[in-house]
Design a protein around this motif. Structure first.
Motif, PDB file in Angstrom:
ATOM      1  N   CYS A  36     -18.347  38.657   7.374  1.00  0.00           N
ATOM      2  CA  CYS A  36     -17.578  38.034   6.288  1.00  0.00           C
ATOM      3  C   CYS A  36     -18.301  38.171   4.948  1.00  0.00           C
ATOM      4  CB  CYS A  36     -17.336  36.565   6.609  1.00  0.00           C
ATOM      5  SG  CYS A  36     -16.251  36.289   8.026  1.00  0.00           S
ATOM      6  N   ALA A  37     -19.606  37.953   4.945  1.00  0.00           N
ATOM      7  CA  ALA A  37     -20.370  37.987   3.703  1.00  0.00           C
ATOM      8  C   ALA A  37     -20.380  39.368   3.078  1.00  0.00           C
ATOM      9  CB  ALA A  37     -21.804  37.517   3.968  1.00  0.00           C
ATOM     10  N   HIS A  38     -20.463  40.415   3.896  1.00  0.00           N
ATOM     11  CA  HIS A  38     -20.572  41.776   3.360  1.00  0.00           C
ATOM     12  C   HIS A  38     -19.226  42.435   3.101  1.00  0.00           C
ATOM     13  CE1 HIS A  38     -24.773  41.485   4.904  1.00  0.00           C
ATOM     14  NE2 HIS A  38     -24.996  42.156   3.797  1.00  0.00           N
ATOM     15  N   HIS A  39     -18.139  41.841   3.614  1.00  0.00           N
ATOM     16  CA  HIS A  39     -16.823  42.463   3.452  1.00  0.00           C
ATOM     17  C   HIS A  39     -15.825  41.552   2.736  1.00  0.00           C
ATOM     18  CE1 HIS A  39     -17.785  45.981   5.931  1.00  0.00           C
ATOM     19  NE2 HIS A  39     -18.458  45.154   6.696  1.00  0.00           N
ATOM     20  N   SER A  40     -16.327  40.507   2.085  1.00  0.00           N
ATOM     21  CA  SER A  40     -15.473  39.613   1.297  1.00  0.00           C
ATOM     22  C   SER A  40     -14.329  39.028   2.124  1.00  0.00           C
ATOM     23  CB  SER A  40     -14.918  40.348   0.065  1.00  0.00           C
ATOM     24  OG  SER A  40     -15.964  40.700  -0.808  1.00  0.00           O
ATOM     25  N   CYS A  41     -14.656  38.535   3.296  1.00  0.00           N
ATOM     26  CA  CYS A  41     -13.682  37.839   4.147  1.00  0.00           C
ATOM     27  C   CYS A  41     -14.026  36.349   4.141  1.00  0.00           C
ATOM     28  CB  CYS A  41     -13.737  38.359   5.582  1.00  0.00           C
ATOM     29  SG  CYS A  41     -13.393  40.118   5.754  1.00  0.00           S
ATOM     30  N   PRO A  42     -13.110  35.488   3.730  1.00  0.00           N
ATOM     31  CA  PRO A  42     -13.416  34.050   3.768  1.00  0.00           C
ATOM     32  C   PRO A  42     -13.829  33.590   5.156  1.00  0.00           C
ATOM     33  CG  PRO A  42     -11.452  34.439   2.465  1.00  0.00           C
ATOM     34  CD  PRO A  42     -11.793  35.755   3.112  1.00  0.00           C
ATOM     35  N   HIS A  43     -13.091  34.031   6.177  1.00  0.00           N
ATOM     36  CA  HIS A  43     -13.407  33.718   7.568  1.00  0.00           C
ATOM     37  C   HIS A  43     -12.563  34.645   8.443  1.00  0.00           C
ATOM     38  CE1 HIS A  43      -9.520  31.681   8.250  1.00  0.00           C
ATOM     39  NE2 HIS A  43      -9.641  31.327   6.983  1.00  0.00           N
ATOM     40  N   LEU A  44     -12.866  34.706   9.729  1.00  0.00           N
ATOM     41  CA  LEU A  44     -12.073  35.492  10.674  1.00  0.00           C
ATOM     42  C   LEU A  44     -11.361  34.553  11.642  1.00  0.00           C
ATOM     43  CD1 LEU A  44     -14.428  38.489  11.628  1.00  0.00           C
ATOM     44  CD2 LEU A  44     -12.752  38.327   9.777  1.00  0.00           C
ATOM     45  N   LEU A  98     -36.379  48.134   5.382  1.00  0.00           N
ATOM     46  CA  LEU A  98     -36.661  48.675   4.054  1.00  0.00           C
ATOM     47  C   LEU A  98     -36.836  47.547   3.057  1.00  0.00           C
ATOM     48  CD1 LEU A  98     -34.104  51.625   3.820  1.00  0.00           C
ATOM     49  CD2 LEU A  98     -36.584  51.813   3.979  1.00  0.00           C
ATOM     50  N   PRO A  99     -37.739  47.709   2.095  1.00  0.00           N
ATOM     51  CA  PRO A  99     -37.906  46.684   1.056  1.00  0.00           C
ATOM     52  C   PRO A  99     -36.614  46.483   0.272  1.00  0.00           C
ATOM     53  CG  PRO A  99     -39.690  48.295   0.983  1.00  0.00           C
ATOM     54  CD  PRO A  99     -38.653  48.847   1.911  1.00  0.00           C
ATOM     55  N   LYS A 100     -36.350  45.241  -0.102  1.00  0.00           N
ATOM     56  CA  LYS A 100     -35.168  44.931  -0.905  1.00  0.00           C
ATOM     57  C   LYS A 100     -35.237  45.708  -2.214  1.00  0.00           C
ATOM     58  CE  LYS A 100     -31.454  42.270  -1.407  1.00  0.00           C
ATOM     59  NZ  LYS A 100     -30.321  42.317  -0.476  1.00  0.00           N
ATOM     60  N   GLY A 101     -34.114  46.342  -2.574  1.00  0.00           N
ATOM     61  CA  GLY A 101     -34.061  47.080  -3.832  1.00  0.00           C
ATOM     62  C   GLY A 101     -34.448  48.541  -3.710  1.00  0.00           C
ATOM     63  N   SER A 102     -34.819  49.004  -2.488  1.00  0.00           N
ATOM     64  CA  SER A 102     -35.221  50.399  -2.335  1.00  0.00           C
ATOM     65  C   SER A 102     -34.026  51.329  -2.175  1.00  0.00           C
ATOM     66  CB  SER A 102     -36.152  50.557  -1.126  1.00  0.00           C
ATOM     67  OG  SER A 102     -35.487  50.176   0.061  1.00  0.00           O
ATOM     68  N   VAL A 103     -32.818  50.742  -1.977  1.00  0.00           N
ATOM     69  CA  VAL A 103     -31.592  51.513  -1.813  1.00  0.00           C
ATOM     70  C   VAL A 103     -30.594  51.045  -2.870  1.00  0.00           C
ATOM     71  CG1 VAL A 103     -29.733  52.122  -0.200  1.00  0.00           C
ATOM     72  CG2 VAL A 103     -32.037  51.686   0.661  1.00  0.00           C
ATOM     73  N   ASP A 104     -29.749  51.963  -3.329  1.00  0.00           N
ATOM     74  CA  ASP A 104     -28.701  51.597  -4.280  1.00  0.00           C
ATOM     75  C   ASP A 104     -27.962  50.351  -3.782  1.00  0.00           C
ATOM     76  OD1 ASP A 104     -25.513  51.978  -4.746  1.00  0.00           O
ATOM     77  OD2 ASP A 104     -26.641  52.593  -6.529  1.00  0.00           O
ATOM     78  N   PRO A 105     -27.749  49.336  -4.653  1.00  0.00           N
ATOM     79  CA  PRO A 105     -27.167  48.066  -4.194  1.00  0.00           C
ATOM     80  C   PRO A 105     -25.814  48.209  -3.500  1.00  0.00           C
ATOM     81  CG  PRO A 105     -28.069  47.821  -6.406  1.00  0.00           C
ATOM     82  CD  PRO A 105     -28.143  49.286  -6.068  1.00  0.00           C
ATOM     83  N   THR A 106     -24.961  49.105  -3.996  1.00  0.00           N
ATOM     84  CA  THR A 106     -23.656  49.289  -3.362  1.00  0.00           C
ATOM     85  C   THR A 106     -23.815  49.862  -1.958  1.00  0.00           C
ATOM     86  OG1 THR A 106     -22.568  49.641  -5.485  1.00  0.00           O
ATOM     87  CG2 THR A 106     -21.420  50.435  -3.534  1.00  0.00           C
ATOM     88  N   ILE A 107     -24.667  50.876  -1.828  1.00  0.00           N
ATOM     89  CA  ILE A 107     -24.903  51.478  -0.518  1.00  0.00           C
ATOM     90  C   ILE A 107     -25.554  50.462   0.411  1.00  0.00           C
ATOM     91  CG2 ILE A 107     -26.078  53.335   0.714  1.00  0.00           C
ATOM     92  CD1 ILE A 107     -23.731  54.225  -1.046  1.00  0.00           C
ATOM     93  N   GLU A 108     -26.491  49.678  -0.118  1.00  0.00           N
ATOM     94  CA  GLU A 108     -27.147  48.652   0.692  1.00  0.00           C
ATOM     95  C   GLU A 108     -26.125  47.663   1.235  1.00  0.00           C
ATOM     96  OE1 GLU A 108     -30.307  45.067  -0.101  1.00  0.00           O
ATOM     97  OE2 GLU A 108     -30.786  47.048  -0.892  1.00  0.00           O
ATOM     98  N   MET A 109     -25.192  47.235   0.374  1.00  0.00           N
ATOM     99  CA  MET A 109     -24.163  46.295   0.802  1.00  0.00           C
ATOM    100  C   MET A 109     -23.270  46.914   1.873  1.00  0.00           C
ATOM    101  SD  MET A 109     -21.080  44.578  -1.435  1.00  0.00           S
ATOM    102  CE  MET A 109     -20.262  46.166  -1.664  1.00  0.00           C
ATOM    103  N   MET A 110     -22.884  48.172   1.682  1.00  0.00           N
ATOM    104  CA  MET A 110     -21.956  48.809   2.598  1.00  0.00           C
ATOM    105  C   MET A 110     -22.604  49.101   3.952  1.00  0.00           C
ATOM    106  SD  MET A 110     -19.958  51.288  -0.080  1.00  0.00           S
ATOM    107  CE  MET A 110     -18.736  51.845   1.091  1.00  0.00           C
TER     108      MET A 110
END
Length: 483
Positions: free
Chosen positions: A383-391, A438-450
């Motif tokens: 839910c947190a990574h895909h913008s779902c309020p709940h399932l 991986l350390p936080k911030g070592s990957v592009d934020p959008t790619i990290e989220m996806m």
């Protein structure tokens, strides 16, 4: 058709060059004279037995004076790509330094050096530097992640290699040390999850629109225009085939024909909407809460010559901008998971469908009666990574549909129809563990989220906490009451 499918799959991959480097963080002390260590390093075939993931190392020229060796690494899985890497390197000594340079002939290159420093007659120190360049075809989604992943894997491998060299020289026999793979896991409490769910519910409109504004372009390049999952009928079925087959099944079960007036809810960039228009010849509208995607849909319909039969509207599916009794069929593909009030959505579907109209679609679900651990460990990350309020669950969907007045024909777990785990096959367990550490911030934020979102789906599905559901329901024809 087979060639076209292969072409589609290839379009979702790209050839990139991954360059990784390694420098010893601190010298490795070896309880052996420097000359013995140097002799071992120059015995490349024996020394290579200390390196992780090696298949074989052989001389390019069998003459005694030749110092050129071909390294063939074990065939390994990188994301969804099977890779067999080889490199050819020439070794030489200059004083207390052993160097190697790349020789053409492999699909990767390797250069570097060992520097050996004498401490006393029975002890020395070794440091190492290495640069590796590899050409590989990988999913576009992983391009920005691949370099960071490769860098970390090289550091793990070389740290293990140097410790193996130390132990082997000291023991007089090969001692191979496996690379370490630490995994970072974030802890959340059940109470924190509920607070996050409330926050997502309150801000769902801007949250969902912002999410798709960020990810749409990457989804299109890496996944295609059909933003939903599907069960795979076999180990060789392509993604394009699986999603299209599901769209046709949902259209067929809803009995969509060229005379049908259809609404596709949460239409994304119009993949399923336009496919159903082509497949059935129906007149169809797409409804989308993200304005930027509506513009993409209209542009795609025009390019495909479907503007006369397919149109798209901006709006909220929990308060649809249509009169009562407008549509023959409503479809949805993994979109209702973004809605906080799913009962309101189902009621709206009942309102805008004509008597006898059908509701047919698929969605993301949680298992029946998940434990607090299931919710915290598996459902909340999805839910947190895909913008779902709940399932919601399969039974809760059935209950909501029946409460709204629908007769439910189908409410099924799509694992009955095929393999859903293949949707996340680009992320194998090693990729997942590497990414998490991986350390936080070592990957592009959008790619990290996806990628974090894909990992959450994969782990939730493997555990059984996350499933895909499919539904078919009919709006009852009003009964005639005789006074």
């Amino acid at each position: 058709n087979r060639d076209r499918k292969r072409t589609k799959e290839k379009e979702r991959n790209t050839m990139v060059q991954i360059k990784t480097t390694y420098t010893t963080k601190q010298p490795v002390d070896i309880d052996a004279p420097a000359e013995r260590v140097i002799d071992f390093l120059l015995d490349v075939q024996q020394c290579s037995k200390c390196y992780p993931f090696v298949d074989k190392v052989e001389k390019v020229d069998t003459s005694n004076n030749d110092t050129t060796f071909r390294w063939t690494m074990q065939e390994r899985r990188v994301g969804s790509i099977q890779m067999k890497a080889t490199h050819i390197s020439k070794y030489q000594r200059a004083n207390n330094t052993v160097t190697w340079v790349n020789v053409s002939g492999g699909n990767m290159s390797s250069t570097g050096k060992f520097v050996i420093t004498t401490i006393n007659n029975a002890k020395c120190q070794v440091i190492a530097e290495s640069t590796v360049e590899t050409d590989m075809e990988i999913p576009k989604l992983l391009v920005d992640f691949a370099s960071a992943m490769g860098q970390r894997e090289m550091a793990q491998s070389w740290d293990a290699y140097l410790i193996s060299i130390k132990k082997t020289v000291e023991a007089g026999q090969v001692v191979k040390v496996d690379p370490t793979e630490d995994v970072v896991v974030k802890d959340k409490t059940f109470e924190t999850v509920r607070l996050q769910e409330d926050l997502r519910t309150k801000n769902y409109q801007t949250m969902v629109s912002d999410y798709y504004d960020i990810v749409t372009e990457t989804y299109q390049s890496g996944w295609g225009n059909h933003f939903h999952f599907a069960p795979f009928s076999s180990s060789t079925e392509s993604l394009e085939s699986a999603v299209t087959r599901l769209e046709h099944t949902i259209a067929d079960q809803a009995r969509i024909t060229k005379d049908s007036h259809v609404l596709d809810v949460g239409c994304g960039v119009g993949g399923p909407t336009l496919e159903i228009a082509k497949y059935t010849g129906c007149k169809i509208r797409g409804l989308n809460i993200t304005k930027s995607q509506v513009a993409i849909c209209n542009d795609r319909a025009k390019k495909l010559g479907l503007s006369d039969r397919a149109s798209f509207d901006h709006g909220d599916a929990m308060a649809m901008p249509y009169p009562d009794n407008t549509f023959d069929v409503i479809t949805f593909f993994d979109s209702t998971c973004h809605m906080p009030d799913k009962q309101a959505f189902v009621k709206e579907c009942y309102r805008v469908l004509k008597p006898g109209g059908r509701l047919s679609g698929s969605d993301w679900l949680q298992c029946e009666k998940p434990t607090e651990k299931d919710i915290v460990q598996f459902i909340e990350p999805i839910c947190a990574h895909h913008s779902c309020p709940h399932l919601a669950s399969l039974d809760s969907y059935r209950s909501m549909m029946e409460k709204a007045g629908f007769y439910v024909h189908i409410a099924m777990d799509q694992r009955q129809c095929g393999d859903i785990l293949r949707n996340w096959e680009i992320l194998d367990h090693k990729t997942i563990n590497t990414f998490k550490a991986l350390p936080k911030g070592s990957v592009d934020p959008t790619i990290e989220m996806m990628i974090s979102g894909a990992i959450a789906l994969s782990e939730g599905a493997r555990h059984g906490a996350f499933i895909l559901g499919r539904f078919l329901a009919t709006k009852d024809v009003p009964r005639v009451v005789v006074a």
